[in-house]
Scaffold this active site. Structure first.
Site, mmCIF file in Angstrom:
data_model
loop_
_atom_site.group_PDB
_atom_site.id
_atom_site.type_symbol
_atom_site.label_atom_id
_atom_site.label_comp_id
_atom_site.label_asym_id
_atom_site.label_seq_id
_atom_site.Cartn_x
_atom_site.Cartn_y
_atom_site.Cartn_z
ATOM 1 N N GLN A 131 0.954 -1.207 -0.144
ATOM 2 C CA GLN A 131 -0.072 0.101 0.006
ATOM 3 C C GLN A 131 0.817 1.204 0.037
ATOM 4 O O GLN A 131 1.557 1.628 1.116
ATOM 5 C CB GLN A 131 -0.987 -0.016 1.154
ATOM 6 N N GLY A 132 0.867 1.932 -1.318
ATOM 7 C CA GLY A 132 1.743 3.227 -1.226
ATOM 8 C C GLY A 132 0.845 4.457 -0.856
ATOM 9 O O GLY A 132 0.660 5.309 -1.493
ATOM 10 N N TYR A 133 0.685 4.599 0.458
ATOM 11 C CA TYR A 133 -0.016 5.933 1.005
ATOM 12 C C TYR A 133 0.835 6.853 1.637
ATOM 13 O O TYR A 133 1.038 7.939 1.090
ATOM 14 C CB TYR A 133 -1.426 5.547 1.931
ATOM 15 N N SER A 134 1.419 6.513 2.898
ATOM 16 C CA SER A 134 2.084 7.467 3.749
ATOM 17 C C SER A 134 3.397 7.853 2.763
ATOM 18 O O SER A 134 3.778 7.139 2.337
ATOM 19 C CB SER A 134 2.662 6.722 4.986
ATOM 20 N N SER A 166 4.583 -1.658 4.351
ATOM 21 C CA SER A 166 4.648 -2.985 4.779
ATOM 22 C C SER A 166 4.637 -3.865 3.652
ATOM 23 O O SER A 166 4.048 -3.894 2.552
ATOM 24 C CB SER A 166 3.527 -3.554 5.376
ATOM 25 N N GLU A 249 -10.389 -1.643 5.408
ATOM 26 C CA GLU A 249 -9.378 -2.197 6.694
ATOM 27 C C GLU A 249 -10.528 -2.403 7.966
ATOM 28 O O GLU A 249 -9.746 -2.925 8.777
ATOM 29 C CB GLU A 249 -8.753 -1.118 6.876
#
Lengths: 395, 342
Positions: A131-134, A166, A249
């Protein structure tokens, strides 16, 4: 209202428990109770093989709709699936980001072509996702994303940096929110891109955790590319899609999480009985309070999931992250207090930094109240969205 | 009545604080953890400053100071997460040995501590492991209500791994003999436990303050939503709450250093363990995901506080001991009882 299971539910239970008993054996037997948060480094390749094994048997996407290739299982079956998976000591799933986040997002927002191309790889356990969010400057302030993507011919070209990603080091694909409109800021001008990880323009650097191990990473995009059609939703709709992913989530996977919590609490209670701390009145009360907390989470999850299909997230969905994160962080401390002085000693040889499962639990749960929205952000969401209070003043 | 330190005591504290800030900052602690774990050069400087002899009687070449002076220095050692075993010398070994300074061999050992040529380690029967046993020249060890002074050559040391990467612990196998006996006074091991408990409490106080200071620095500079995160009440209130806990632990620690009364030490111990746990939890929260990494220095302090919370009687032990004292039939109550120091 009905809280019991039907004969048909029980038949499903026999099916999954029988399958686990038959298959979590041989080369997979040593994976029991391994992996998962804080232990992602353990037996990774073997757990990847296990994921494929589950995929072959149709145990990935149990709750997905049949039209997407899932089993379309009702809530009762999903509950049972997670119960039996945990009871059997099923290992931490390496494909959970694909199954729990990427897949449902593509099902909800993706094109038919994207469903055809991406869902089978998740369901087979072949494709792992991250997951490429932060970003370094977009943590709690997620809308402050600065990673940019430009459409050049038939490719998106991506430059920027993600962090806390992660499993990026083992993933095949990443869903990335990137700024695609020049001069835009905040929620506007973001797009949701599906990006292959195995390419020259992407560098992954593991971040060492206080446990000494690594499971999350910095991911650098330096002219990374993905095909123009690998955008979920329209350009500029990335925030809406990203928020949809976050809602997943809070979905059925929390049931599996609660079973893992249950196993941890059981282990702590067993230790307290064995070492005599269960006789101490303060410890007894803390253990009983932990049990109460677990029951609350379970009841809340069942209540929330029974409303699945309601497009508005109910209040019980907003409160769940804050509650489980705080409960689990406190459980980690309780585990150390039950262990007493023994908790301060690592099991390995001098010069090594190996942790027991409960030491890992303690250290990893320090992050529970931070990732996927800090407690402070969760309280803001509850106050602002569930209670309608004014937004905090921002610069 | 005056519950305050003298100007000299505070000046000395400041000198040590400045020294440790220069010689044992977080970067140096990190370097130490990645390398040998101890710095002989820093130890030599600590000796040169007279710190190892802080509580050694003047007759043996020490400074002859009390634990009221010592507690401030121990707190500074905690604040810096000092890896070398200074605290065990000044807060446990020297105060215990000073009562037996009329014995020639003990007087020589005390002189050695002050001169920096002799190191002691101390282990109470309550704790399965002894810190810095491998490097010690002598060990103070309890067995069956008696305290023994045992040369390193008479013990077998098996290293274990502490959660604190800079803490060296070991199981110690030894056989007591008449020649190792220091004291068979039935109160001697309680005194040892109290000294150890005070030392752990004072270090915990320093560790807790460092964790809050690191987090406050970060909250002042880290920006989200276009502002320093420390400007958000949700963040600043966290840190303020912990600072309250630290201040309310500080007074009992200083009082315990003065009275050395078991109930004060147990009180100090519980207050500090709680304050340090809250400081660790909160500091990690304020740092966000960074706080959970090995790359930020915070975890060194958190792990030291964690390790120290488990030795010299943990929270459970001291709370139980305190409740026995408070609830005993002859416990002093009332206006002239509750606050009495006897």
């Amino acid at each position: 209202m009905k809280l019991s299971f039907s004969a048909e539910d029980e038949a499903f239970r026999a099916e999954i428990s029988g399958w686990m008993a038959d298959h979590l054996t041989g080369p997979f037997a040593r994976l029991k109770n391994r992996g998962g948060p804080g232990d992602e480094h353990a037996f990774f390749e073997e757990r990847r093989a296990w994921e494929r094994h589950m995929g072959k048997a149709g145990w990935i996407g149990v709750g997905w709709p049949t039209s997407a290739g899932g089993r379309g299982a009702p809530l009762s079956h999903q509950v049972i699936f997670y119960e039996e998976y945990a009871r059997a000591g099923g290992p931490g799933r390496v494909g959970h980001i694909g199954e729990g986040l990427a897949g449902p997002t593509i099902v909800a927002f993706g094109s038919e072509d994207q469903k055809r191309r991406f869902l089978p790889g998740i369901l087979s356990g072949d494709d792992l996702w991250c997951q490429g969010y932060s970003e370094p400057n977009a943590g709690s302030d997620l809308a402050n994303v600065r990673t940019r993507a430009r459409l050049v011919g038939d490719r998106w070209v991506i430059d920027g940096q993600k962090v806390w990603t992660s499993l990026a080091h083992v993933s095949d694909w990443c869903f990335v929110i990137a700024r695609t409109e020049d001069g835009s800021s905040g929620h506007r001008g973001l797009s949701y891109l599906l990006v292959p990880m195995n390419q020259k323009g992407i560098t992954v650097r593991p971040i060492q955790q206080m446990t000494g191990t690594s499971e999350f990473n910095e991911v650098f995009f330096d002219g990374a590319e993905t095909a123009a059609e690998n955008i979920v939703g329209k350009p500029g709709e990335g925030w809406k899609v990203a928020m949809g992913t976050l809602a997943f989530e809070r979905g059925a996977s929390t049931l599996g999480q609660q079973m893992a919590f249950r196993n941890q609490l059981d282990e702590i209670i067993a230790i307290a009985k064995a070492n005599g701390r269960a006789k101490d009145p303060v410890m007894r009360q803390r253990l009983a309070e932990a049990w109460i907390g677990l029951q609350i989470m379970r009841a809340n999850a069942l209540r929330m999931l029974s409303q699945a299909g309601n497009p508005e997230l109910p209040r019980e969905a907003y409160v769940s992250k804050l509650y489980w994160a705080t409960w689990h962080r406190d459980l980690g401390k309780l585990a150390m207090d039950v262990l007493g002085p023994e908790a301060d000693v690592f099991p390995g040889e001098p010069g090594t930094y190996e942790l027991t499962a409960l030491q890992q639990l303690f250290l990893f749960t320090r992050s529970d109240t931070i990732y996927a929205g800090t407690n402070e952000i969760q309280r803001n969401i509850i106050a602002e969205r569930a209670l309608g209070m004014p937004r905090e003043a921002r610069a | 009545m005056k519950f305050a330190f003298t100007e000299d005591q505070l000046l000395f504290r400041d000198t040590v604080r400045d020294f440790l800030a220069a010689e044992c900052g977080p970067a140096q602690v990190r370097e130490c953890a990645a390398g040998e774990g101890r710095s002989p050069a820093r130890w030599a400087k600590l000796v040169e400053m007279g710190l190892t002899g802080l509580t050694v009687p003047e007759a043996q070449g020490g400074l002859g100071l009390s634990l009221v002076d010592g507690v401030l220095i121990v707190e500074e050692a905690g604040r810096a997460a000092l890896p070398e075993p200074l605290v065990d010398q000044i807060a446990i070994a020297a105060p215990l040995l000073a009562a037996f300074a009329d014995r020639t061999d003990v007087a020589e050992i005390l002189a050695g501590i002050a001169a920096g040529t002799v190191k002691l380690a101390a282990g109470h029967p309550l704790d399965p492991f002894v810190a810095d046993a491998g490097d010690a020249d002598y060990l103070l060890l309890g067995r069956e209500d008696a305290l023994h002074l045992v040369p390193r050559g008479r013990v077998t040391v098996t290293a274990e791994v502490s959660v604190d990467p800079l803490r060296r612990i070991a199981a110690v196998d030894w056989t007591p003999g008449n020649d190792t006996l220091l004291s068979a006074d039935p109160a001697i091991l309680d005194r040892m436990l109290d000294l150890g408990g005070l030392a752990a409490a004072a270090q915990g106080l320093g560790l807790a303050q460092t964790m809050v200071d690191l987090a406050a620095d970060y909250a002042r500079t880290r920006q989200q939503f276009g502002k320093a995160i420390g400007s958000f009440q949700a963040v600043k209130h966290h840190l303020a709450t912990v600072q309250v806990a630290i201040e309310f632990a500080r007074a009992p620690v200083y009082k315990a250093a003065f009275t050395l009364a078991p109930r004060d030490i147990s009180h100090a111990r519980v207050a500090v363990i709680d304050a340090a746990a809250a400081a660790a939890r909160t500091a990690i929260q304020v740092f966000g995901a960074m706080g959970y990494t090995y790359e930020v220095d915070l975890h060194f302090f958190m792990k030291r506080a964690w390790a120290l919370a488990g030795v010299w009687g943990d929270r459970h032990y001291h709370l139980a001991r305190l409740s026995r004292m408070v609830l005993s039939d002859d416990a002093a109550l009332g206006a002239d009882g509750t606050f009495a120091d006897k």
